[in-house]
Design a protein around this motif. Structure first.
Motif, PDB file in Angstrom:
ATOM      1  N   ILE A 235      -1.787   6.990   5.790  1.00 54.10           N
ATOM      2  CA  ILE A 235      -0.982   8.047   6.399  1.00 54.10           C
ATOM      3  C   ILE A 235      -0.520   7.592   7.776  1.00 54.10           C
ATOM      4  CG2 ILE A 235      -0.940  10.433   7.238  1.00 54.10           C
ATOM      5  CD1 ILE A 235      -3.119  11.085   5.211  1.00 54.10           C
ATOM      6  N   ASN A 236       0.788   7.594   7.967  1.00 56.65           N
ATOM      7  CA  ASN A 236       1.363   7.277   9.273  1.00 56.65           C
ATOM      8  C   ASN A 236       1.975   8.541   9.859  1.00 56.65           C
ATOM      9  OD1 ASN A 236       0.704   4.558   9.136  1.00 56.65           O
ATOM     10  ND2 ASN A 236       2.620   3.998   8.122  1.00 56.65           N
ATOM     11  N   ARG A 237       1.536   8.895  11.024  1.00 57.79           N
ATOM     12  CA  ARG A 237       1.972  10.159  11.611  1.00 57.79           C
ATOM     13  C   ARG A 237       3.041   9.940  12.694  1.00 57.79           C
ATOM     14  NH1 ARG A 237      -2.294  13.743  14.769  1.00 57.79           N
ATOM     15  NH2 ARG A 237      -3.584  13.266  12.945  1.00 57.79           N
ATOM     16  N   HIS A 238       4.127  10.688  12.594  1.00 55.46           N
ATOM     17  CA  HIS A 238       5.199  10.682  13.598  1.00 55.46           C
ATOM     18  C   HIS A 238       5.217  12.065  14.238  1.00 55.46           C
ATOM     19  CE1 HIS A 238       6.944   7.021  11.598  1.00 55.46           C
ATOM     20  NE2 HIS A 238       6.386   7.598  10.540  1.00 55.46           N
ATOM     21  N   SER A 239       4.670  12.176  15.439  1.00 54.30           N
ATOM     22  CA  SER A 239       4.481  13.481  16.068  1.00 54.30           C
ATOM     23  C   SER A 239       5.581  13.822  17.077  1.00 54.30           C
ATOM     24  CB  SER A 239       3.127  13.523  16.785  1.00 54.30           C
ATOM     25  OG  SER A 239       2.074  13.229  15.885  1.00 54.30           O
ATOM     26  N   PHE A 240       5.703  15.108  17.340  1.00 54.72           N
ATOM     27  CA  PHE A 240       6.604  15.643  18.371  1.00 54.72           C
ATOM     28  C   PHE A 240       8.055  15.183  18.171  1.00 54.72           C
ATOM     29  CE2 PHE A 240       2.353  15.278  20.403  1.00 54.72           C
ATOM     30  CZ  PHE A 240       2.078  16.637  20.478  1.00 54.72           C
ATOM     31  N   ILE A 241       8.529  15.318  16.955  1.00 60.26           N
ATOM     32  CA  ILE A 241       9.921  15.003  16.645  1.00 60.26           C
ATOM     33  C   ILE A 241      10.811  16.114  17.212  1.00 60.26           C
ATOM     34  CG2 ILE A 241      11.595  14.673  14.785  1.00 60.26           C
ATOM     35  CD1 ILE A 241       9.593  12.371  15.084  1.00 60.26           C
TER      36      ILE A 241
ATOM     37  N   GLN B 271       0.847  -1.185   0.000  1.00 59.98           N
ATOM     38  CA  GLN B 271       0.000   0.000   0.000  1.00 59.98           C
ATOM     39  C   GLN B 271       0.882   1.235   0.000  1.00 59.98           C
ATOM     40  OE1 GLN B 271      -3.332   0.574   0.111  1.00 59.98           O
ATOM     41  NE2 GLN B 271      -3.123   2.781   0.406  1.00 59.98           N
ATOM     42  N   LYS B 272       0.514   2.225  -0.833  1.00 59.76           N
ATOM     43  CA  LYS B 272       1.244   3.476  -0.817  1.00 59.76           C
ATOM     44  C   LYS B 272       1.046   4.166   0.530  1.00 59.76           C
ATOM     45  CE  LYS B 272       2.821   3.296  -5.035  1.00 59.76           C
ATOM     46  NZ  LYS B 272       4.267   3.084  -5.297  1.00 59.76           N
ATOM     47  N   VAL B 273       2.155   4.582   1.139  1.00 60.56           N
ATOM     48  CA  VAL B 273       2.105   5.161   2.480  1.00 60.56           C
ATOM     49  C   VAL B 273       2.803   6.514   2.476  1.00 60.56           C
ATOM     50  CG1 VAL B 273       2.699   4.865   4.909  1.00 60.56           C
ATOM     51  CG2 VAL B 273       2.147   2.862   3.504  1.00 60.56           C
ATOM     52  N   VAL B 274       2.160   7.497   3.108  1.00 60.70           N
ATOM     53  CA  VAL B 274       2.808   8.789   3.342  1.00 60.70           C
ATOM     54  C   VAL B 274       3.084   8.897   4.837  1.00 60.70           C
ATOM     55  CG1 VAL B 274       2.611  11.290   3.210  1.00 60.70           C
ATOM     56  CG2 VAL B 274       1.620   9.866   1.407  1.00 60.70           C
ATOM     57  N   HIS B 275       4.360   9.085   5.158  1.00 60.49           N
ATOM     58  CA  HIS B 275       4.746   9.267   6.556  1.00 60.49           C
ATOM     59  C   HIS B 275       4.818  10.765   6.850  1.00 60.49           C
ATOM     60  CE1 HIS B 275       5.902   5.055   7.587  1.00 60.49           C
ATOM     61  NE2 HIS B 275       5.965   4.975   6.256  1.00 60.49           N
ATOM     62  N   VAL B 276       3.952  11.206   7.745  1.00 59.07           N
ATOM     63  CA  VAL B 276       3.927  12.612   8.146  1.00 59.07           C
ATOM     64  C   VAL B 276       4.826  12.773   9.368  1.00 59.07           C
ATOM     65  CG1 VAL B 276       2.494  14.412   9.176  1.00 59.07           C
ATOM     66  CG2 VAL B 276       1.656  13.132   7.204  1.00 59.07           C
ATOM     67  N   VAL B 277       5.849  13.598   9.236  1.00 56.98           N
ATOM     68  CA  VAL B 277       6.815  13.826  10.312  1.00 56.98           C
ATOM     69  C   VAL B 277       6.703  15.281  10.749  1.00 56.98           C
ATOM     70  CG1 VAL B 277       9.256  13.835  10.933  1.00 56.98           C
ATOM     71  CG2 VAL B 277       8.371  12.053   9.417  1.00 56.98           C
ATOM     72  N   SER B 278       6.464  15.482  12.052  1.00 53.66           N
ATOM     73  CA  SER B 278       6.225  16.845  12.528  1.00 53.66           C
ATOM     74  C   SER B 278       6.828  17.063  13.908  1.00 53.66           C
ATOM     75  CB  SER B 278       4.721  17.123  12.577  1.00 53.66           C
ATOM     76  OG  SER B 278       4.456  18.382  13.156  1.00 53.66           O
ATOM     77  N   ASP B 279       7.236  18.319  14.175  1.00 52.16           N
ATOM     78  CA  ASP B 279       7.708  18.658  15.510  1.00 52.16           C
ATOM     79  C   ASP B 279       6.551  19.062  16.426  1.00 52.16           C
ATOM     80  OD1 ASP B 279       7.093  21.154  14.460  1.00 52.16           O
ATOM     81  OD2 ASP B 279       9.182  21.648  14.039  1.00 52.16           O
ATOM     82  N   SER B 280       5.317  19.012  15.893  1.00 47.55           N
ATOM     83  CA  SER B 280       4.131  19.228  16.698  1.00 47.55           C
ATOM     84  C   SER B 280       3.227  18.009  16.533  1.00 47.55           C
ATOM     85  CB  SER B 280       3.423  20.515  16.270  1.00 47.55           C
ATOM     86  OG  SER B 280       2.376  20.833  17.174  1.00 47.55           O
ATOM     87  N   VAL B 281       1.932  18.191  16.543  1.00 49.56           N
ATOM     88  CA  VAL B 281       1.021  17.044  16.431  1.00 49.56           C
ATOM     89  C   VAL B 281       1.049  16.435  15.032  1.00 49.56           C
ATOM     90  CG1 VAL B 281      -1.386  16.302  16.604  1.00 49.56           C
ATOM     91  CG2 VAL B 281      -0.484  17.967  18.221  1.00 49.56           C
ATOM     92  N   GLY B 282       1.181  17.287  14.014  1.00 49.53           N
ATOM     93  CA  GLY B 282       1.196  16.792  12.642  1.00 49.53           C
ATOM     94  C   GLY B 282      -0.123  16.931  11.924  1.00 49.53           C
ATOM     95  N   GLU B 283      -1.093  17.616  12.559  1.00 54.25           N
ATOM     96  CA  GLU B 283      -2.415  17.751  11.944  1.00 54.25           C
ATOM     97  C   GLU B 283      -2.348  18.563  10.654  1.00 54.25           C
ATOM     98  OE1 GLU B 283      -4.408  19.574  15.177  1.00 54.25           O
ATOM     99  OE2 GLU B 283      -5.118  17.693  16.035  1.00 54.25           O
ATOM    100  N   THR B 284      -1.559  19.644  10.671  1.00 54.52           N
ATOM    101  CA  THR B 284      -1.473  20.511   9.490  1.00 54.52           C
ATOM    102  C   THR B 284      -0.924  19.741   8.294  1.00 54.52           C
ATOM    103  OG1 THR B 284      -1.126  22.453  10.890  1.00 54.52           O
ATOM    104  CG2 THR B 284      -0.485  22.642   8.574  1.00 54.52           C
TER     105      THR B 284
END
Length: 283
Positions: A48-54, A16-29
């Motif tokens: 969509i896989n979210r990696h928050s608070f980096i 499955q095509k996956v987009v990893h969202v990497v953010s120094d906050s929650v990552g909602e934006t």
């Protein structure tokens, strides 16, 4: 389209095509941007896989190690330049597509405002907290307006007291928009003030007074707007003197500061109240 939060260090193997969202906050934006773009392709069906608070290069390594190089890309919102550069380098080393969602607009803003960005993460969350604090204050001031449920006085940041038509409610709403939880209590000779008003610290209570002539004028206009007789007892000078005298005795008993609102705009009175409140608390 769905979102899955990753356990750090987990390796995803999928076709499955996956987009990893990497953010120094929650990552909602970043996730909203990804969803908007994904909707233009294949019906928006992308995981969509979210990696928050980096917050560190170690966090980035953990995120990178969970990515399937063949079926994934990384969309990130990182405002700290060192972390952005590290993510760019690590994703390039592993052959993973990555896209910076913030920097292009950030650079345009820097040129537009003629100043450098702060590069501080989580600022938008602080803005959100201030917004919700204001909403909470407004709801509080509505709930405890005009003497409703005096039990709430102990939770107020500020309590306004005064006779009718001394702008208690407009002031409470104005101050609430500045984040203050304000309750207000009308002072009427026939009704004893709630006992709670004598139990709260006097430093968070402000009395409002007004000249008899001005109050007479205001009350007559109020009666006219309601289609009532402007010469009723409510607007009579005798009644006004009685109310103001009674209110003055109550305010002196409490020992609170008193502000004359006779010829003041709401904004001016509110600034005086804030100054009085801070001074009473030694701020």
């Amino acid at each position: 389209m769905f979102t899955r939060l990753l356990i750090k260090g987990e390796k995803v193997i999928t076709r499955q095509k996956v987009v990893h969202v990497v953010s120094d906050s929650v990552g909602e934006t970043a996730e909203l941007v990804v969803k908007a773009v994904a909707s233009q392709f294949n019906g928006g069906h992308v995981e969509i896989n979210r990696h928050s608070f980096i917050e560190s290069t170690q966090d980035i390594d953990e995120a990178i190690n969970s990515v399937d190089e063949l079926n994934s890309l990384i969309a990130y919102t990182l405002v700290i330049p060192e972390l952005k550069e590290y993510l760019d380098r690590r994703s390039a080393e592993k052959g993973i597509f990555s896209v910076d969602l913030l920097s292009p607009l950030l650079h345009v803003f820097e040129d537009f405002f003629k100043q450098e960005a702060k590069h501080q993460p989580k600022l938008i969350r602080r803005m959100d907290e201030a917004y919700f604090k204001k909403i909470e204050a407004i709801e509080f001031s509505v709930k405890y307006d005009d003497g409703k449920d005096p039990r709430g006085l102990k939770w107020a940041d500020l309590v306004l007291i005064g006779v009718s038509r001394t702008s208690k409610t407009p002031l409470a709403m104005y101050l609430a928009h500045h984040g203050y939880r304000v309750a207000n209590v009308p002072i009427v000779p026939e009704v004893a003030p709630p006992k709670e008003i004598f139990e709260i610290p006097r430093s968070k209570c402000v009395g409002l007074t007004i000249s008899p002539e001005k109050l007479n004028e205001v009350r007559k206009e109020r009666l006219k707007s309601m289609g009532l007789n402007a010469e009723s007892n409510y607007a009579s000078m005798e009644r006004i003197f009685e109310e103001l005298d009674y209110a003055d005795r109550i305010m002196k008993r409490i020992g609170c500061p008193i502000i004359d609102v006779s010829n003041k705009a709401i904004e001016e009175t509110a600034n005086l109240i804030i100054h009085t409140l801070k001074r009473g608390r030694g701020l």
